[in-house]
Design a protein around this motif. Structure first.
Motif, PDB file in Angstrom:
ATOM      1  N   THR A 200       5.355   0.712   7.746  1.00  0.00           N
ATOM      2  CA  THR A 200       4.121   0.283   8.416  1.00  0.00           C
ATOM      3  C   THR A 200       2.891   0.288   7.518  1.00  0.00           C
ATOM      4  O   THR A 200       1.906  -0.391   7.825  1.00  0.00           O
ATOM      5  CB  THR A 200       3.833   1.174   9.631  1.00  0.00           C
ATOM      6  N   ALA A 201       2.906   1.048   6.422  1.00  0.00           N
ATOM      7  CA  ALA A 201       1.726   1.132   5.555  1.00  0.00           C
ATOM      8  C   ALA A 201       1.550  -0.155   4.755  1.00  0.00           C
ATOM      9  O   ALA A 201       2.530  -0.828   4.422  1.00  0.00           O
ATOM     10  CB  ALA A 201       1.847   2.329   4.607  1.00  0.00           C
ATOM     11  N   PRO A 202       0.324  -0.511   4.424  1.00  0.00           N
ATOM     12  CA  PRO A 202       0.121  -1.661   3.537  1.00  0.00           C
ATOM     13  C   PRO A 202       0.728  -1.365   2.175  1.00  0.00           C
ATOM     14  O   PRO A 202       0.813  -0.204   1.760  1.00  0.00           O
ATOM     15  CB  PRO A 202      -1.410  -1.786   3.458  1.00  0.00           C
ATOM     16  N   PRO A 203       1.179  -2.374   1.436  1.00  0.00           N
ATOM     17  CA  PRO A 203       1.806  -2.123   0.137  1.00  0.00           C
ATOM     18  C   PRO A 203       0.808  -1.539  -0.862  1.00  0.00           C
ATOM     19  O   PRO A 203      -0.404  -1.710  -0.708  1.00  0.00           O
ATOM     20  CB  PRO A 203       2.285  -3.515  -0.292  1.00  0.00           C
ATOM     21  N   PRO A 204       1.305  -0.821  -1.860  1.00  0.00           N
ATOM     22  CA  PRO A 204       0.416  -0.262  -2.888  1.00  0.00           C
ATOM     23  C   PRO A 204      -0.405  -1.347  -3.562  1.00  0.00           C
ATOM     24  O   PRO A 204       0.063  -2.472  -3.754  1.00  0.00           O
ATOM     25  CB  PRO A 204       1.376   0.410  -3.869  1.00  0.00           C
ATOM     26  N   THR A 205      -1.622  -0.973  -3.950  1.00  0.00           N
ATOM     27  CA  THR A 205      -2.512  -1.951  -4.588  1.00  0.00           C
ATOM     28  C   THR A 205      -2.719  -1.680  -6.069  1.00  0.00           C
ATOM     29  O   THR A 205      -3.447  -2.408  -6.727  1.00  0.00           O
ATOM     30  CB  THR A 205      -3.877  -1.966  -3.875  1.00  0.00           C
ATOM     31  N   SER A 206      -2.103  -0.621  -6.592  1.00  0.00           N
ATOM     32  CA  SER A 206      -2.197  -0.357  -8.030  1.00  0.00           C
ATOM     33  C   SER A 206      -0.916   0.316  -8.494  1.00  0.00           C
ATOM     34  O   SER A 206      -0.147   0.845  -7.693  1.00  0.00           O
ATOM     35  CB  SER A 206      -3.409   0.519  -8.345  1.00  0.00           C
ATOM     36  N   GLU A 207      -0.693   0.312  -9.793  1.00  0.00           N
ATOM     37  CA  GLU A 207       0.498   0.923 -10.354  1.00  0.00           C
ATOM     38  C   GLU A 207       0.446   2.436 -10.265  1.00  0.00           C
ATOM     39  O   GLU A 207       1.464   3.094 -10.070  1.00  0.00           O
ATOM     40  CB  GLU A 207       0.657   0.501 -11.816  1.00  0.00           C
ATOM     41  N   SER A 208      -0.743   3.010 -10.411  1.00  0.00           N
ATOM     42  CA  SER A 208      -0.862   4.464 -10.495  1.00  0.00           C
ATOM     43  C   SER A 208      -1.031   5.136  -9.142  1.00  0.00           C
ATOM     44  O   SER A 208      -0.649   6.299  -8.976  1.00  0.00           O
ATOM     45  CB  SER A 208      -2.042   4.844 -11.389  1.00  0.00           C
ATOM     46  N   GLN A 209      -1.607   4.425  -8.165  1.00  0.00           N
ATOM     47  CA  GLN A 209      -1.858   5.031  -6.863  1.00  0.00           C
ATOM     48  C   GLN A 209      -1.500   4.057  -5.748  1.00  0.00           C
ATOM     49  O   GLN A 209      -1.733   2.853  -5.858  1.00  0.00           O
ATOM     50  CB  GLN A 209      -3.335   5.430  -6.707  1.00  0.00           C
ATOM     51  N   TRP A 210      -0.957   4.609  -4.666  1.00  0.00           N
ATOM     52  CA  TRP A 210      -0.710   3.767  -3.487  1.00  0.00           C
ATOM     53  C   TRP A 210      -2.042   3.473  -2.800  1.00  0.00           C
ATOM     54  O   TRP A 210      -2.299   2.358  -2.373  1.00  0.00           O
ATOM     55  CB  TRP A 210       0.232   4.506  -2.529  1.00  0.00           C
TER      56      TRP A 210
END
Length: 406
Positions: A200-210
């Motif tokens: 349900t969460a939006p996909p991660p937007t960066s390599e280092s942090q979700w």
């Protein structure tokens, strides 16, 4: 998000191979259904057992699926497949189809009484007898309840595994499951809850942090159930258990249960904690009306059934009959409403004596308690669950084997 294809979980209980089915049995899955049934029948025959299909989690059955059932089991009229716990609509469709290789029963315990008894063990304790409540009753129902819960969640976990494999280019579902398991254990969050958050969460937007920019945690909510409590607010089981016993103390109820919603499964209610309820009730527990907790969830207001026997819908429902058999005659269910007006779960109380028993003050105190639980769960989902997702994202590479470490 839900799956249309049925999920199944298999176990062996006594003289039966039990398969729990969950989902919609429609025309799109007939080929898969027929293949799996043939496989289960062969496995059961190899063990000298009968096949039992637990359909407590089946939402619908199409005419095409009925034809598949007839083609697969029609030759078994002398030793039919036992279908148990089908919801009323599903039971009606199967009954109308006149399937010669299927026999319908309300509960697994009832179906098992029609199977041959296993050989009596040679011991001083005497012969084991099927149907003896001291041997079979609660343990059997607990095992079936666990199977049904596993069947309901296996599809969700499978979806989460598939998403992780694709997102992180993992080697396969096993690696994805290990990643889910490690995140679950690291933060003491149930595996089902981690999987639900992945879905349900939006996909991660960066390599280092979700969730970039999420550097600080929101303070734990200032709610009464956490005042003076030495336990960890991040300990889901501890907090819900404390809330359950607080509800019992406030209400003079004889039994209680706590359900929480799962946003990944259309906000279905999952039993999280209970006290004073026997396995017969779990065996009948489903997430469709007229169960009081579902009424409270959908109406977003407290629901009282002062006399279960006098409520035509609930008295005819397997859960209602199970409650009456346990000696529970009145039920009161309260929704947990967030500040945004969303129902995040329910607290349901049971009383032996019929009638309205809660005073105005008790209802106010219970309303404050459910609001506190809703506030705590909102905090828990924003902090502990997101911490688990962040850990998962940052540890997405498989752990090296000991021999690979240098």
């Amino acid at each position: 998000m839900t799956t249309r294809s049925p999920q199944s979980v298999l176990s062996t209980i006594g003289q039966a191979t039990v398969v729990c089915l969950v989902g919609e049995l429609d025309g799109e899955i007939c080929t898969q259904l027929g293949q799996e049934l043939k496989q289960h029948l062969e496995q059961a025959a190899g063990r000298g057992q009968r096949l039992v299909l637990d359909m407590a989690g089946v939402r619908s059955v199409s005419a095409a699926a009925c034809r598949t059932l007839q083609l697969t089991t029609g030759h078994l009229a002398h030793e039919p497949v036992l279908v148990v716990a089908a919801p009323p609509v599903v039971h009606g469709v199967l009954e109308a189809a006149h399937l010669t290789g299927i026999r319908l029963y309300e509960t697994l315990a009832e179906a098992l009484t029609f199977l041959p008894r296993p050989p009596a063990p040679q011991s001083s304790l005497g012969a084991w007898q099927l149907g003896d409540p001291s041997v079979e009753g609660e343990g059997l129902r607990e095992e079936v309840f666990g199977l049904r819960a596993k069947a309901r969640t296996s599809g969700l976990i499978g979806i989460a595994q598939g998403m992780l494999v694709e997102r992180y280019d993992l080697t396969g579902p096993t690696t994805a499951f290990d990643l889910l398991r490690r995140a679950s254990q690291q933060f003491n969050v149930p595996l089902r809850v981690v999987a639900s958050a992945v879905v349900t969460a939006p996909p991660p937007t960066s390599e280092s942090q979700w969730f970039p920019g999420r550097a600080t945690h929101a303070p734990r909510p200032d709610v009464a159930i956490l005042h003076g409590d030495s336990g960890d607010a991040a300990d889901r089981g501890h907090v819900l258990s404390a809330a359950l016993h607080r509800a019992l103390a406030l209400s003079d109820a004889n039994a209680a249960e706590v359900h929480l919603t799962d946003p990944a499964q259309d906000d279905a209610l999952f039993l999280e904690q209970h006290c004073g309820l026997g396995g017969a009730y779990w065996d009948a527990l489903v997430t469709d009306p007229p169960v009081a907790c579902v009424r409270a969830q959908r109406q977003c207001e407290a629901v009282t059934v002062p006399d279960i026997a006098a409520d035509p819908d609930l008295a005819a429902h397997p859960a209602g009959r199970a409650l009456l058999a346990l000696g529970s005659h009145a039920v009161h269910s309260m929704p947990m409403i967030t500040t945004g007006g969303y129902c995040t779960g329910t607290v349901t109380l049971h009383r032996v004596e019929p009638g309205f028993w809660l005073t105005s003050r008790q209802q106010q105190e219970l309303g404050a308690l459910t609001a506190d639980i809703a506030a705590w769960r909102s905090w828990y989902r924003r902090t502990v669950v997101l911490d688990a997702l962040e850990y998962l994202h940052q540890h997405r590479q498989p752990e090296p084997r000991r021999g690979d470490q240098a």
